[in-house]
Design an enzyme around this catalytic site. Structure first.
Site, PDB file in Angstrom:
ATOM      1  N   LYS A   1     -26.543 -15.044  -7.563  1.00 16.79           N
ATOM      2  CA  LYS A   1     -25.856 -16.069  -8.348  1.00 16.79           C
ATOM      3  C   LYS A   1     -26.092 -15.791  -9.829  1.00 16.79           C
ATOM      4  CE  LYS A   1     -26.806 -19.910 -10.201  1.00 16.79           C
ATOM      5  NZ  LYS A   1     -26.001 -19.723 -11.432  1.00 16.79           N
TER       6      LYS A   1
ATOM      7  N   GLU B   1     -40.823 -22.517 -25.889  1.00 22.92           N
ATOM      8  CA  GLU B   1     -39.907 -21.385 -26.066  1.00 22.92           C
ATOM      9  C   GLU B   1     -38.626 -21.870 -26.747  1.00 22.92           C
ATOM     10  OE1 GLU B   1     -38.421 -19.574 -22.420  1.00 22.92           O
ATOM     11  OE2 GLU B   1     -38.730 -17.623 -23.339  1.00 22.92           O
TER      12      GLU B   1
ATOM     13  N   GLU C   1     -39.509 -14.397 -13.027  1.00 24.44           N
ATOM     14  CA  GLU C   1     -39.644 -13.910 -14.410  1.00 24.44           C
ATOM     15  C   GLU C   1     -39.273 -15.067 -15.310  1.00 24.44           C
ATOM     16  OE1 GLU C   1     -40.859 -11.142 -15.014  1.00 24.44           O
ATOM     17  OE2 GLU C   1     -40.420  -9.901 -13.249  1.00 24.44           O
TER      18      GLU C   1
ATOM     19  N   CYS D   1     -36.960 -13.424 -23.270  1.00 22.49           N
ATOM     20  CA  CYS D   1     -38.141 -14.149 -22.792  1.00 22.49           C
ATOM     21  C   CYS D   1     -39.423 -13.593 -23.409  1.00 22.49           C
ATOM     22  CB  CYS D   1     -38.196 -14.125 -21.271  1.00 22.49           C
ATOM     23  SG  CYS D   1     -37.812 -12.521 -20.577  1.00 22.49           S
TER      24      CYS D   1
HETATM   25  P1  ADP Z   1     -31.367 -21.616 -19.327  1.00 23.00           P
HETATM   26  O1  ADP Z   1     -31.927 -22.993 -19.545  1.00 23.00           O
HETATM   27  O2  ADP Z   1     -31.785 -20.667 -20.348  1.00 23.00           O
HETATM   28  O3  ADP Z   1     -29.890 -21.599 -19.024  1.00 23.00           O
HETATM   29  P2  ADP Z   1     -32.143 -21.627 -16.604  1.00 23.00           P
HETATM   30  O4  ADP Z   1     -33.506 -21.358 -16.113  1.00 23.00           O
HETATM   31  O5  ADP Z   1     -31.641 -23.031 -16.559  1.00 23.00           O
HETATM   32  O6  ADP Z   1     -32.092 -21.045 -18.051  1.00 23.00           O
HETATM   33  O7  ADP Z   1     -31.073 -20.735 -15.853  1.00 23.00           O
HETATM   34  C1  ADP Z   1     -31.274 -19.448 -15.363  1.00 23.00           C
HETATM   35  C2  ADP Z   1     -30.546 -19.303 -14.045  1.00 23.00           C
HETATM   36  O8  ADP Z   1     -31.058 -20.257 -13.128  1.00 23.00           O
HETATM   37  C3  ADP Z   1     -29.038 -19.569 -14.098  1.00 23.00           C
HETATM   38  O9  ADP Z   1     -28.376 -18.715 -13.187  1.00 23.00           O
HETATM   39  C4  ADP Z   1     -28.946 -21.015 -13.639  1.00 23.00           C
HETATM   40  O10 ADP Z   1     -27.692 -21.358 -13.074  1.00 23.00           O
HETATM   41  C5  ADP Z   1     -30.020 -21.048 -12.585  1.00 23.00           C
HETATM   42  N1  ADP Z   1     -30.547 -22.385 -12.280  1.00 23.00           N
HETATM   43  C6  ADP Z   1     -30.674 -23.446 -13.109  1.00 23.00           C
HETATM   44  N2  ADP Z   1     -31.186 -24.510 -12.458  1.00 23.00           N
HETATM   45  C7  ADP Z   1     -31.412 -24.130 -11.181  1.00 23.00           C
HETATM   46  C8  ADP Z   1     -31.930 -24.771  -9.994  1.00 23.00           C
HETATM   47  N3  ADP Z   1     -32.326 -26.023 -10.010  1.00 23.00           N
HETATM   48  N4  ADP Z   1     -32.017 -24.039  -8.868  1.00 23.00           N
HETATM   49  C9  ADP Z   1     -31.630 -22.747  -8.833  1.00 23.00           C
HETATM   50  N5  ADP Z   1     -31.123 -22.096  -9.896  1.00 23.00           N
HETATM   51  C10 ADP Z   1     -31.008 -22.765 -11.056  1.00 23.00           C
END
Ligand code: ADP
Length: 499
Positions: free
Chosen positions: A193, A402, A268, A302
């Protein structure tokens, strides 16, 4: 900047975005079950690039079912390793033929200069060639056990199964590739995804996956949002392992979801990396290094060197010269060849960064340069200027959280042992840097910092062969190198009574 001087969009990338994009499940491009679509936006001008099918729980179910079948019954895990390697190498060749298109799709989707997105897209070629090499080198051991009788014991390294891979937006094509190459080389199957902000290059990789001859269902790519598609993947009982790159908060949520069926987890996560500049450093290269450590990818990294510790003797000059140095960076559209610093990925990200600048100043930091980019040329995009906060204390919000933007917090130090303590005083432990010409200091600091990566007189270096990952709340496990092979295989011990 007039449009004549812009790098023209690669014709294949132009064709790719001219049609709506779909999910890639079981070797086919399909609409979402819900029929929903979302827009992907160009952060350089706020315009819609194209629409993408929005994967949700039902689509994840279909993709996991395809990956499960491909693992349990399909040829991929059973194929001769050399055959698997051949397909990985074919894929690398296809990426090489299409590097410019992939780079341009990323520049459209997340704004960074074409030079940088080309380097990221090129890294995919090397990564796949590296892991194609591993396919034929996964071996077990014969173990001299001490039991009575004649017992033969050996181990096998076997693929884990269906891997749910969640990638972020900050280096779209290269991080998506990191979620594919190592697990595929040892025979796993994948549901990836990509981040909702940047799905395009991953969907182009899906076409190349089809062309390279991966059996159907081995790789499935389902764009969608985190709390829906992402969460469905991490909760799915038929997924054996999750690998995630993103924020620490989401990483913790993922670990909780993964507990349901005790998925193996590699994470990560975030960072707040210290970068220590000693007075004995080569001054000019330390300046370039300090700037590069925070401005690379507009600070959306990161392991960005976001806490800059400068030795007292040179602090005033260094900070003032660093400000001058950053004035050489040119903010702009990634297709403008003179651009060296692109926009942030989204309006939300820009607002988040600007909010941190306010918090920093309220807590007593002084913004010596930077902030919102207000020139009319940049008004439609999500630009923030290279920003330096001085008078920062390590316990301030801006030094602990961050920011994920081109914002460095400068702090002064006088004593190496003291700066090591302060550098380690963070919940994170991803990257760190030191600039010095004293070998003893370099090694002492490299050993004392509780971080997964340390760069000495350089920064931002990564290679497919070298493990990458975080200490403390920056992550769990490692990607790249043999470390990644370990996380995508499990060991089986086989016992035979020879009597
Ligand atoms: P940012 O805040 O920098 O966008 P995230 O950690 O929210 O970073 O997002 C990184 C990835 O994790 C994206 O692919 C996002 O769709 C996914 N993501 C965000 N929330 C969830 C969740 N609750 N479960 C699984 N994947 C998630």
């Amino acid at each position: 900047m007039s449009t004549q001087t812009m790098i023209s969009l690669n014709p294949k990338a132009a064709k790719f975005i001219s049609s709506p994009k779909n999910l890639f499940i079981n070797g086919q491009f399909v609409e979402a079950v819900s029929g929903k679509r979302f827009e992907t936006i160009n952060p350089a001008n706020g315009q819609v690039i194209t629409t993408v099918a929005e994967g949700d729980k039902e689509d994840i179910n279909r993709a996991v079912a395809a990956a499960r079948k491909a693992f349990d019954e399909g040829p991929w895990p059973r194929m001769k390793p050399a055959e698997r390697a051949k397909i990985l190498l074919k894929f690398a060749d296809l990426v090489e033929e299409n590097v410019e298109e992939l780079a341009h799709l990323d520049t459209l989707d997340y704004g960074q200069p074409v030079g940088l997105t080309t380097a990221f897209a090129s890294s995919v070629i090397e990564l796949f060639r590296y892991y194609a090499g591993w396919a034929t080198k996964i071996t077990g051991q014969t173990i001299p056990v001490s039991l009575p009788g004649e017992i033969f014991n050996y181990t096998r390294r076997e693929a884990i199964g269906v891997c749910g891979q969640i990638s972020p937006w900050n280096a779209p094509v290269s991080v998506a590739a990191m979620k594919l190459a190592a697990p595929l080389s040892v025979g796993n199957t994948i549901v990836l995804k990509p981040a909702e902000q940047t799905p395009l290059s991953a969907l182009r990789l899906a076409e190349l996956i089809q062309e390279a001859g991966f059996p159907d269902g081995v790789v499935n790519i389902v764009p969608g949002f985190g709390p829906t598609a992402g969460a469905a993947l991490t909760q799915h009982p038929d997924v054996d392992k999750i690998t995630f790159t993103g924020s620490t908060a989401v990483g913790k949520e993922i670990m909780r979801s993964a507990a349901g069926n005790l998925k193996k987890v590699t994470l990560e996560l975030g960072g707040k990396s210290p970068h220590i500049i000693c007075a004995d450093a080569d001054y000019e290269s330390a300046l370039a290094n300090a700037a590069n450590a925070i401005l690379f990818n507009s600070g959306q990294v990161c392991f960005a060197g976001s806490r800059l510790f400068v030795e007292k003797k040179i602090y005033d000059n260094f900070v003032s010269d660093l400000i001058d140095y950053t004035k050489n960076y040119k903010l702009g559209n990634g297709f403008d060849p003179s651009t060296t610093l692109g926009p942030l990925v989204s309006e939300k990200q820009k607002n988040r960064v600007l909010n941190y600048l306010n918090i920093g100043q309220q807590e007593g930091a002084e913004m010596l340069t930077g902030g919102n980019a207000t020139s009319s040329e940049l008004a439609d995009g999500y630009y923030v200027k290279p920003t330096l906060l001085a008078n920062v204390r390590n316990n301030m919000t801006v030094a602990q959280e961050e920011i994920f933007g081109p914002v460095v917090c400068a702090m002064m130090f006088d004593d190496l042992d003291e700066v090591i303590k302060v550098a380690n005083a963070t919940e994170y432990g991803l990257g760190a840097g030191i600039c010095t010409t004293d070998l003893r200091k370099a090694h002492k600091v490299a050993h004392a910092l509780r971080t997964g990566n340390v760069w000495v007189n350089t920064y931002n270096l990564m290679d497919p062969a070298s493990p990458f990952g975080g200490y403390k709340q920056s992550g769990l496990g490692r990607e790249n190198g043999s470390a990644s092979i370990d996380t995508y295989t499990q060991i089986k011990s086989v016992w035979i009574d020879l009597n």
